[in-house]
Design an enzyme around this catalytic site. Structure first.
Site, PDB file in Angstrom:
ATOM      1  N   TRP A  38      15.254  49.879  19.334  1.00 39.50           N
ATOM      2  CA  TRP A  38      16.392  50.600  18.763  1.00 39.50           C
ATOM      3  C   TRP A  38      15.856  51.194  17.466  1.00 39.50           C
ATOM      4  CZ3 TRP A  38      19.639  50.249  14.350  1.00 39.50           C
ATOM      5  CH2 TRP A  38      20.883  50.887  14.476  1.00 39.50           C
ATOM      6  N   LYS A  75      37.942  50.075  19.010  1.00 37.67           N
ATOM      7  CA  LYS A  75      37.584  50.088  20.440  1.00 37.67           C
ATOM      8  C   LYS A  75      37.503  51.522  20.936  1.00 37.67           C
ATOM      9  CE  LYS A  75      36.303  47.028  20.755  1.00 37.67           C
ATOM     10  NZ  LYS A  75      36.198  46.054  19.756  1.00 37.67           N
ATOM     11  N   ARG A  90      21.975  45.095  24.312  1.00 42.78           N
ATOM     12  CA  ARG A  90      21.802  45.087  22.858  1.00 42.78           C
ATOM     13  C   ARG A  90      21.740  46.504  22.285  1.00 42.78           C
ATOM     14  NH1 ARG A  90      19.564  40.074  21.058  1.00 42.78           N
ATOM     15  NH2 ARG A  90      18.343  41.040  19.420  1.00 42.78           N
ATOM     16  N   CYS A 138      16.725  45.935  18.852  1.00 41.47           N
ATOM     17  CA  CYS A 138      15.531  45.712  19.680  1.00 41.47           C
ATOM     18  C   CYS A 138      15.616  44.379  20.418  1.00 41.47           C
ATOM     19  CB  CYS A 138      14.292  45.680  18.802  1.00 41.47           C
ATOM     20  SG  CYS A 138      14.111  47.088  17.737  1.00 41.47           S
ATOM     21  N   HIS A 140      52.414  57.334   2.714  1.00 40.75           N
ATOM     22  CA  HIS A 140      51.657  57.528   1.470  1.00 40.75           C
ATOM     23  C   HIS A 140      50.504  58.515   1.658  1.00 40.75           C
ATOM     24  CE1 HIS A 140      54.005  54.447  -0.482  1.00 40.75           C
ATOM     25  NE2 HIS A 140      53.793  53.640   0.552  1.00 40.75           N
ATOM     26  N   ASN A 152      10.888  43.099  16.298  1.00 44.65           N
ATOM     27  CA  ASN A 152      12.308  43.392  16.020  1.00 44.65           C
ATOM     28  C   ASN A 152      12.496  43.222  14.524  1.00 44.65           C
ATOM     29  OD1 ASN A 152      12.559  43.319  18.746  1.00 44.65           O
ATOM     30  ND2 ASN A 152      13.944  41.575  18.818  1.00 44.65           N
ATOM     31  N   GLY A 153      13.308  44.079  13.916  1.00 44.25           N
ATOM     32  CA  GLY A 153      13.573  43.905  12.479  1.00 44.25           C
ATOM     33  C   GLY A 153      13.015  45.057  11.672  1.00 44.25           C
ATOM     34  N   GLU A 159      34.468  53.571  19.352  1.00 46.06           N
ATOM     35  CA  GLU A 159      33.089  53.217  19.694  1.00 46.06           C
ATOM     36  C   GLU A 159      32.715  53.538  21.140  1.00 46.06           C
ATOM     37  OE1 GLU A 159      31.993  49.123  18.911  1.00 46.06           O
ATOM     38  OE2 GLU A 159      33.885  48.382  19.668  1.00 46.06           O
ATOM     39  N   GLU A 218      41.594  47.077  15.172  1.00 46.12           N
ATOM     40  CA  GLU A 218      40.707  46.735  16.286  1.00 46.12           C
ATOM     41  C   GLU A 218      40.893  47.710  17.460  1.00 46.12           C
ATOM     42  OE1 GLU A 218      38.162  45.095  16.680  1.00 46.12           O
ATOM     43  OE2 GLU A 218      38.010  44.594  18.784  1.00 46.12           O
ATOM     44  N   LYS A 264      24.475  45.887  20.294  1.00 45.06           N
ATOM     45  CA  LYS A 264      25.393  44.762  20.447  1.00 45.06           C
ATOM     46  C   LYS A 264      25.321  43.828  19.250  1.00 45.06           C
ATOM     47  CE  LYS A 264      28.304  42.031  22.438  1.00 45.06           C
ATOM     48  NZ  LYS A 264      29.716  42.434  22.266  1.00 45.06           N
TER      49      LYS A 264
HETATM   50  O1  M6R Z   1      28.108  39.640  16.524  1.00 44.33           O
HETATM   51  P1  M6R Z   1      29.078  39.969  15.434  1.00 44.33           P
HETATM   52  O2  M6R Z   1      30.457  39.496  15.727  1.00 44.33           O
HETATM   53  O3  M6R Z   1      28.614  39.464  14.083  1.00 44.33           O
HETATM   54  O4  M6R Z   1      29.089  41.534  15.366  1.00 44.33           O
HETATM   55  C1  M6R Z   1      29.809  42.221  14.390  1.00 44.33           C
HETATM   56  C2  M6R Z   1      29.952  43.685  14.739  1.00 44.33           C
HETATM   57  O5  M6R Z   1      28.704  44.298  14.800  1.00 44.33           O
HETATM   58  C3  M6R Z   1      30.671  43.879  16.076  1.00 44.33           C
HETATM   59  O6  M6R Z   1      31.916  43.257  16.089  1.00 44.33           O
HETATM   60  C4  M6R Z   1      30.859  45.385  16.371  1.00 44.33           C
HETATM   61  O7  M6R Z   1      31.742  45.944  15.459  1.00 44.33           O
HETATM   62  C5  M6R Z   1      31.323  45.593  17.809  1.00 44.33           C
HETATM   63  N1  M6R Z   1      30.644  46.719  18.382  1.00 44.33           N
HETATM   64  C6  M6R Z   1      32.783  45.845  17.925  1.00 44.33           C
HETATM   65  O8  M6R Z   1      33.185  46.102  19.214  1.00 44.33           O
END
Ligand code: M6R
Length: 614
Positions: A75, A491, A27, A2, A510, A101-102, A494, A487, A609
């Protein structure tokens, strides 16, 4: 997650709020709304499911004249994304409107209690419970709204950033925070409010960041008043945020993600600037040097992080164990916080977070501090909660990252970790002078190296066309590049929604090798390092089973050019900096596949985000 924007002053509030909400779109959210106090003192509330653009259409033709308002992007946590659950929420009488928010964890108990006092609810949200609790407390105690807010928040368990306006009170917003960000922008005779200071940078650079358990009374023409939940006055600490508006725009790129991938040579310059001397090749990280003793005596280093920041931390583990000979553990912050971890006074806990607001990482920081560890932060967002909650730290200085998929933050985090490992290794005498200087040289050359890697973009775009319709991918790497494989897979999944799994290359035999067939592309990071020959053998094992190989290889590697089905060449750098180089083609590959599939690259479905709830 949010987002909150608020305004009180002399301007029209609605356009300020809408612009701010657009800036917070990164966000992640599913509905939006705004509450304005009209000339007659009544609160007008407009909200709907969908994007801020939908809210703008909804507002067309409505009377939005007002110099005070609060706006929200939601959100969904409690209740589906729909008009009723969108914020703001009115209290039962319609006297108070609130955005939140929260998560209010004890909302059920509070809701039942309010129901027994005759309250009914229009939404399924925990937030509506809070606004009614405030109203109930104000009515039963005949107190001011500010007192009622403080009393209500003392009964609440959970996380919140809230903003409240009251009917007939067109000059005042009340705001509070607990574990959810809230910045108050200070203008001339006006105030702004936002979950992310960057969203209101057009209007002011002066900000006050609320601390946990603080309630602010923001009144036009009056000094800002901040008190604790107990009613004690807090200090109003104004900070300057240096940021340009162009950093928040796409700069000619179709998506923020592509812009952020391409700006990595520059963001790395900013990350390294003032830290690695081009003349002496001395590395200065004041956060480490000011706390030398803690690093010299460290019995262990524990990284706590989530997502991409956790992957960067795995590289930090290699760096610190190799260069400083300190044992390292890398923890998912979400597991660490609930596992009753053993934390010793000579531990150094490093919290890594782009946003500095990730709820799990923040909680891990609090646990580590409570247990007496020295806590160091590696964050991007200046003044963020984690940056403020840690004992010391280093900003990665890569500028605002708007695309939900983290790109430039990852390369900035790894670069800071390399500098940190070099400084600590030198302090502890575990690193030869020559190696230190070679690595400092490689760091200084890194932005140019990345500029060169980015030349592969057209070839990766072409390659992406071949694999757009694959249903699964495997990503493999070894040593420093195993986290890069994780990583790269993250990418892809997501933003394209294709299933992808990252693995250490040798683990294939394995079990996962059973998945290999002509339909399963495997992306292998096989650059020339000390695991190269082993990785080549792993590639052979996959090829022998009919698998297709996309290999990220070092420039001039003729062996793999012949063996892999598709190759992306990257320039060389110091082995421990290789993830910064080899992640670039994987970021591009994920980006182009997602674009080919017509995905919303910057705001992928279901994602936020910065994850400010558990
Ligand atoms: O803001 P942060 O680095 O703490 O966020 C951690 C994860 O939420 C963030 O890296 C998330 O996995 C991203 N969407 C990756 O691209």
């Amino acid at each position: 997650m949010c987002g909150i924007v608020g305004y009180v002053g002399y301007r029209q509030a609605c356009p300020v709020i809408i612009k701010g909400l657009h800036r917070l779109e990164y966000r992640g959210y599913d509905s939006a709304g705004v509450a304005l106090i009209g000339r007659d003192g009544q609160i007008e509330l407009y909200k709907c499911k969908g994007k801020v653009e939908d809210l703008e259409h909804f507002l067309e033709g409505k009377d939005t004249e007002s110099t005070i308002g609060i706006g929200h992007t939601r959100w969904a946590t409690h209740g589906a994304p729909n008009d009723a659950n969108a914020h703001p929420h009115f209290s039962q009488s319609g006297r108070i409107a609130l955005i939140h928010n929260g998560i209010i964890e004890n909302f059920r108990v509070l809701k039942d209690a309010l129901k027994s006092h005759g309250y009914t609810f229009r939404s399924s949200t925990d937030s509506e419970v809070l606004v009614n609790l405030i109203e109930y407390i104000q009515d039963t105690n005949e107190c001011t709204l500010e007192e009622a807010v403080r009393m209500a928040l003392r009964q609440v368990v959970g996380a919140y950033a809230i903003a409240i306006v009251k009917r007939g009170d067109p000059d005042r917003i009340i705001a509070a925070r607990q574990s959810s960000p809230m910045a108050i922008g200070i203008g001339e005779g006006e105030y702004f409010l936002s979950s992310d200071a960057a969203s209101i940078i057009d209007y002011t650079q002066k900000f006050v960041y609320l601390n946990d358990g603080e309630v602010a009374v923001i009144e036009k023409g009056k000094p800002l008043q901040i008190k604790t939940l107990e009613g004690e006055a807090s200090q109003v600490n104004i900070q300057k945020l240096e940021m340009s508006i162009s950093q928040l725009e796409k700069g000619g790129f179709p998506h923020f993600m592509l812009k952020e991938i391409h700006e990595q040579p520059d963001t790395l310059v900013d990350c390294i600037r003032g830290r690695v001397s081009p003349d002496s090749r001395e590395i200065i990280l004041s956060g480490v040097l000011d706390n030398k003793e803690r690093f010299l005596k460290a019995g262990r280093i524990i990284f706590v992080a989530c997502g991409t920041s956790w992957h960067a931390s795995l590289i930090g583990e290699h760096l610190i164990e190799n260069l400083c000979r300190i044992p390292v553990e890398v923890e998912y912050a979400s597991e660490f916080r609930y596992r009753n971890p053993i934390i010793r006074p000579d531990d150094v806990v490093i919290a890594v977070s782009q946003s500095g607001e990730t709820a799990d990482t923040l909680a891990a920081v609090e646990i580590a501090r409570r247990e007496g560890a020295f806590v160091y932060g590696i964050c991007n967002v200046i003044g963020s909660s984690i940056a403020r909650a840690t004992d010391s730290g280093t900003y990665i200085h890569v500028g605002p990252e708007i695309g939900v998929a983290s790109t430039k933050a990852f390369t900035g985090q790894v670069t800071v970790m390399a500098m940190l490992a070099l400084v600590v290794g030198k302090l502890r005498g575990t690193l030869a002078e020559e190696e230190y200087h070679q690595m400092a040289d490689a760091l200084l050359r890194l932005p140019d190296t990345i500029r060169k890697v980015l030349e592969c973009a057209p070839a990766v775009e072409k390659l992406s066309g071949i694999f757009t319709y694959a249903h699964n991918f495997i990503y493999l790497g070894r040593g420093y590049n195993y986290p890069t494989a994780l990583e790269g897979a993250l990418k892809l999944k997501e933003i394209s929604y294709i299933h992808a799994e990252g693995l250490p290359a040798a683990e294939m035999k394995h079990g996962p090798i059973a998945l290999i067939d002509a339909e399963m592309p495997t992306v292998v990071i096989a650059t020339l390092d000390h695991t190269y020959e082993k990785t080549v053998s792993n590639i052979e094992e996959i090829k022998a089973r009919g698998g297709k190989i996309i290999a990220v290889i070092s420039e001039g590697d003729t062996q793999l050019r012949k063996r892999a089905d598709f190759c992306i060449e990257v320039p060389s750098t110091a082995e421990c900096l290789m993830p910064v180089v080899s992640i670039i083609p994987l970021q591009l590959l994920a980006y182009y596949i997602a674009v080919n599939k017509g995905r919303n690259v910057d705001q992928p479905r279901n994602l936020a985000k910065s994850v400010t709830v558990e």
